[in-house]
Every structure is written in structure tokens, then in C-alpha cells.
Design a protein around this motif. Sequence first.
Motif, PDB file in Angstrom:
ATOM      1  N   TYR A 180      48.055  51.537  36.678  1.00  0.00           N
ATOM      2  CA  TYR A 180      46.777  51.491  35.944  1.00  0.00           C
ATOM      3  C   TYR A 180      46.811  52.444  34.753  1.00  0.00           C
ATOM      4  CZ  TYR A 180      41.984  52.953  34.898  1.00  0.00           C
ATOM      5  OH  TYR A 180      40.826  53.303  34.254  1.00  0.00           O
ATOM      6  N   ASN A 181      47.247  53.684  34.984  1.00  0.00           N
ATOM      7  CA  ASN A 181      47.296  54.672  33.899  1.00  0.00           C
ATOM      8  C   ASN A 181      48.221  54.222  32.774  1.00  0.00           C
ATOM      9  OD1 ASN A 181      45.547  56.360  35.265  1.00  0.00           O
ATOM     10  ND2 ASN A 181      47.183  57.549  36.222  1.00  0.00           N
ATOM     11  N   PHE A 182      49.332  53.587  33.139  1.00  0.00           N
ATOM     12  CA  PHE A 182      50.304  53.147  32.134  1.00  0.00           C
ATOM     13  C   PHE A 182      49.690  52.107  31.191  1.00  0.00           C
ATOM     14  CE2 PHE A 182      53.519  50.058  30.789  1.00  0.00           C
ATOM     15  CZ  PHE A 182      54.397  50.890  30.100  1.00  0.00           C
ATOM     16  N   PHE A 183      49.071  51.073  31.763  1.00  0.00           N
ATOM     17  CA  PHE A 183      48.524  50.020  30.910  1.00  0.00           C
ATOM     18  C   PHE A 183      47.294  50.510  30.138  1.00  0.00           C
ATOM     19  CE2 PHE A 183      50.783  47.340  34.086  1.00  0.00           C
ATOM     20  CZ  PHE A 183      51.667  46.768  33.193  1.00  0.00           C
ATOM     21  N   ARG A 184      46.579  51.459  30.727  1.00  0.00           N
ATOM     22  CA  ARG A 184      45.443  52.032  29.988  1.00  0.00           C
ATOM     23  C   ARG A 184      45.954  52.818  28.783  1.00  0.00           C
ATOM     24  NH1 ARG A 184      40.040  55.072  32.294  1.00  0.00           N
ATOM     25  NH2 ARG A 184      39.430  56.047  30.331  1.00  0.00           N
ATOM     26  N   GLY A 187      47.110  50.358  26.066  1.00  0.00           N
ATOM     27  CA  GLY A 187      46.007  49.760  25.322  1.00  0.00           C
ATOM     28  C   GLY A 187      45.402  50.730  24.339  1.00  0.00           C
ATOM     29  N   GLN A 188      45.214  51.976  24.770  1.00  0.00           N
ATOM     30  CA  GLN A 188      44.633  52.970  23.878  1.00  0.00           C
ATOM     31  C   GLN A 188      45.567  53.290  22.727  1.00  0.00           C
ATOM     32  OE1 GLN A 188      41.420  53.989  24.523  1.00  0.00           O
ATOM     33  NE2 GLN A 188      41.568  54.701  22.410  1.00  0.00           N
ATOM     34  N   ALA A 189      46.872  53.308  23.006  1.00  0.00           N
ATOM     35  CA  ALA A 189      47.848  53.571  21.950  1.00  0.00           C
ATOM     36  C   ALA A 189      47.815  52.483  20.891  1.00  0.00           C
ATOM     37  CB  ALA A 189      49.249  53.680  22.545  1.00  0.00           C
ATOM     38  N   LEU A 190      47.583  51.260  21.299  1.00  0.00           N
ATOM     39  CA  LEU A 190      47.485  50.165  20.333  1.00  0.00           C
ATOM     40  C   LEU A 190      46.231  50.300  19.465  1.00  0.00           C
ATOM     41  CD1 LEU A 190      48.632  47.212  22.580  1.00  0.00           C
ATOM     42  CD2 LEU A 190      49.688  47.878  20.431  1.00  0.00           C
ATOM     43  N   CYS A 233      47.001  44.321  27.608  1.00  0.00           N
ATOM     44  CA  CYS A 233      46.897  45.597  28.327  1.00  0.00           C
ATOM     45  C   CYS A 233      45.625  45.651  29.165  1.00  0.00           C
ATOM     46  CB  CYS A 233      46.917  46.759  27.337  1.00  0.00           C
ATOM     47  SG  CYS A 233      48.499  46.982  26.507  1.00  0.00           S
ATOM     48  N   LEU A 234      44.541  45.068  28.632  1.00  0.00           N
ATOM     49  CA  LEU A 234      43.280  45.076  29.364  1.00  0.00           C
ATOM     50  C   LEU A 234      43.412  44.301  30.675  1.00  0.00           C
ATOM     51  CD1 LEU A 234      40.248  45.541  29.685  1.00  0.00           C
ATOM     52  CD2 LEU A 234      39.848  43.553  28.226  1.00  0.00           C
ATOM     53  N   THR A 235      44.004  43.117  30.610  1.00  0.00           N
ATOM     54  CA  THR A 235      44.177  42.312  31.821  1.00  0.00           C
ATOM     55  C   THR A 235      45.079  43.030  32.826  1.00  0.00           C
ATOM     56  OG1 THR A 235      43.900  40.251  30.592  1.00  0.00           O
ATOM     57  CG2 THR A 235      44.990  40.108  32.725  1.00  0.00           C
ATOM     58  N   ALA A 236      46.190  43.591  32.333  1.00  0.00           N
ATOM     59  CA  ALA A 236      47.104  44.298  33.220  1.00  0.00           C
ATOM     60  C   ALA A 236      46.448  45.544  33.807  1.00  0.00           C
ATOM     61  CB  ALA A 236      48.380  44.675  32.459  1.00  0.00           C
TER      62      ALA A 236
END
Length: 427
Positions: A180-184, A187-190, A233-236
Motif C-alpha cells: 500500500y505504501n509503495f503504490f501511494r 502516485g504522489q511522486a507522479l 497507482c490509485l487502483t493498486a
Amino acid sequence: MDITSLQPDEETQRILRHILAEFAPDDPARPWKQGELRSPVQEADFPVPELARAALVWAGFVNQRGWDEKTAWRVGGRFRGTNVSFASTKFGLKVMVETDRQLTPTEDQPFTPPPGVIASTRVDLRSEPDLAALVSDFTAAVRKAAQVFGSRVLNDLVQSQVESGNVTLVNQNGRLRGAYNFFRWQGQALIDGHGEADIRQEMVGVAVRAAGGDPETNHHFLPFFTPVNVGYCLTAMASAYFSWLEHVLVLALPFTSHWDPRDKPVTKAIGDPWSDKWRYVLRDAMAAPNSDAKRTFDLLSNAAEQFRNLDAHGGFGKKEQSLLVHSPMGAIPARLAEGASTIKATVMSEAPSTFPEACEVFDEVDEFLRTGPLSNAFVWIEGGLQVAFNAEHRERMREAIAQGSEAFLEEVERFAELEDRINNFEY
């Protein structure tokens, strides 16, 4: 439960006697007098080492203590008339064979063996084919016996233990939360590049390549890939969060005052959807009108529909969620009456705007879990401790919780030290 209580039926005994025909009980009249050859065992051959121990104990091997440090257990007996032991150590499974021979070291691994002890990790057994055959044949027979013991002796016991709740679940909080932390973070990095435009540009370039394009020649389209990637990233992230949530809700069961494996077996609890897990684990809190548990549940339900379920059901969502119906005005969303937020989240996704909304929801759920009715359970779970479900452990946890946070933290510290000792093979 003593290991000697595991008694095979007559047919299984016949099979085991055939496999272990060259094995004999430990003979006190013939103790170990020489040094030992210590040979490592392939872990893949013994996925459950305790089954090998059970089979050898049935064959008459006895527990041997005081031999080594960092050893969980060591059982010994005789194989083809030679003293042999099988042990589970911090550095893997080992077979020990009594021998008085000083084996020849290899050229690239010179060594001076300690008095009376020979370590096989520093010798070449190819120069001693008889010892190599003894170790190989012993290991092969033990492996077959362990398989028989698992399939023909322990099946009934396993089933009864599961039904009684006498199980422990491995705590995977760190791994699942990490996803969860990774995909969050991705997404924020994008969205903001964490202050570094080069990072954002590179991540967008990865998506262009994944779509079969070239960031150098398709640079005009790069801005359009940012919202698409954030949507991925949101879906993941949402899927990872709900996976983590289901895991920790099951781990929280022994810390509740109402869970009973006779009413809800562990396997049933694991198989329930996340919503049923929530309603059961937080049963008392959900019963109160206008409770935080109910409000948080509603937030999660909306988040599941908005951020996860569309892709979780093959990209179509549930029921008519992603349908466009034919009308005199053209094709329009079937769920038009449910408002703009529903349409944006499904047919016309706007991931960059919904990504922060999802983060806010999950942060609020985290706060409720860590400070609400399950706060004690989360101290244990986030401490990385394994979770036992048996009646004695449940009663101990409930008593500690009833005595207050200080008493519960003492239990956490005690079990943490015990688990550290076990992991370090300090028996």
C-alpha cells in the motif's frame, strides 16, 4: 500434546517400518565416542521439519540436549549401525554422523578441524563416497517417512486443531502494508515528483514505453500519461489497502471479547469479504447508533466502489456501474442519477483529483483502527508479533486488555522477547 502421542494406524506402521528398516533406536550402550560429520540438508526437502522429527521419534530416536547452541531440537539414533542425529538449527537442518576419520580439506577451503569434530561444509565428500552415500540414504529415507507421517498421521489432527482454533497465523502486516505504501508513494511522486521534476518525467516515460511508445518521439503526449499513471497507482493502492485491511481484521479476532472458533471458524473468517470481517470484528461498536465504527465503515464502502471495485471486477464495476445506455441524447452513463462523483470515478475517471480523496479516506480509517476499539490489537499487530488463536492465548489477551494498557503492553513486551529468543534459536 506430546510428540509420542502421534501413533500411526497399522497400515501406516507397516509402510513406515519398510521405509525405516535400517533405522534403530538410540543405544545407550554405544554412545558417541568419535567426532562427527555435520552435513547440511536441503530445506526444500523438508518444508515441515517437525514431520521428520515425529517420524524419527516413532522409529525410536530420542531427544538429544546439550550438544549445540542455536538448536531448536536434535534427535538421535542409529542408521546402518552408525550413530546418527537429525537437528533443526539456526543455520538450517543438519545431519550428524559419527566418524573418526579426518577428511581431507579442499584446496580452496583449507581448515584445521576442532578436536574430534569434522565440519562437512569445509570438506569434499566426493573423496569419501561411503560417507556421502550414508548421509544421502539417511536423508532420503527420512524425507519419505516425513511425507507419510504428514499425509497419513497428521491429517485428522490438523483438521481438529483448525476447528478448535488451535492455530497461529503469520503476521504479514509489514509486507501487505508495504505494498500500500509503495503504490501511494508512486502516485504522489507522479503528482508532485516529490520536488524533483526528473523523477516524475522518468516515471511517465516508463508508462509511455509500457504502452509501446517512445518518450523521445512521443513527447507531446507525455502530459496525458500523468493522470493515467496516477489512476493505475490509485487502483493498486486501494487494492493493497483492502488486502491489508482484511488481513489485520482477521488477526484482530483473538483480541475481541466475542470471537469463538465454534461459532466462526478461522477458515470462515478468512474467507469472508472485508465488509463481513468488519461487521463481525467490530460487532459491538457497529451496534451503537451513529458510531465511529459505522461512519468509518460507510467511508470504506464508498472507497471500495469508487477506487477499487471498477478494476476489481474486470474493469466493469458492479452491476451497471460502467454501462453506457442508449438514449435519445446518445450514450449516457447508466448510473447518472447517482451523481457526478460516481460518474467521474467510473466512466470518466479523474485519478489525480480522486487520489488525494482516497488518501484522506484511508488515513481516517487508519486513525480509527489505531485509536478505536481495536487499538490494543493494533499495538500487537504493528509490533510484528505472530498471532495465536488458541483458547489459552485468547483468555490471556482478554485479561490483559481488561487490566488496562499498561498490563497489555507488558504482555506485548514479554511475547516480543520470547519471539526474539525463538527466532534466534535461544532454547
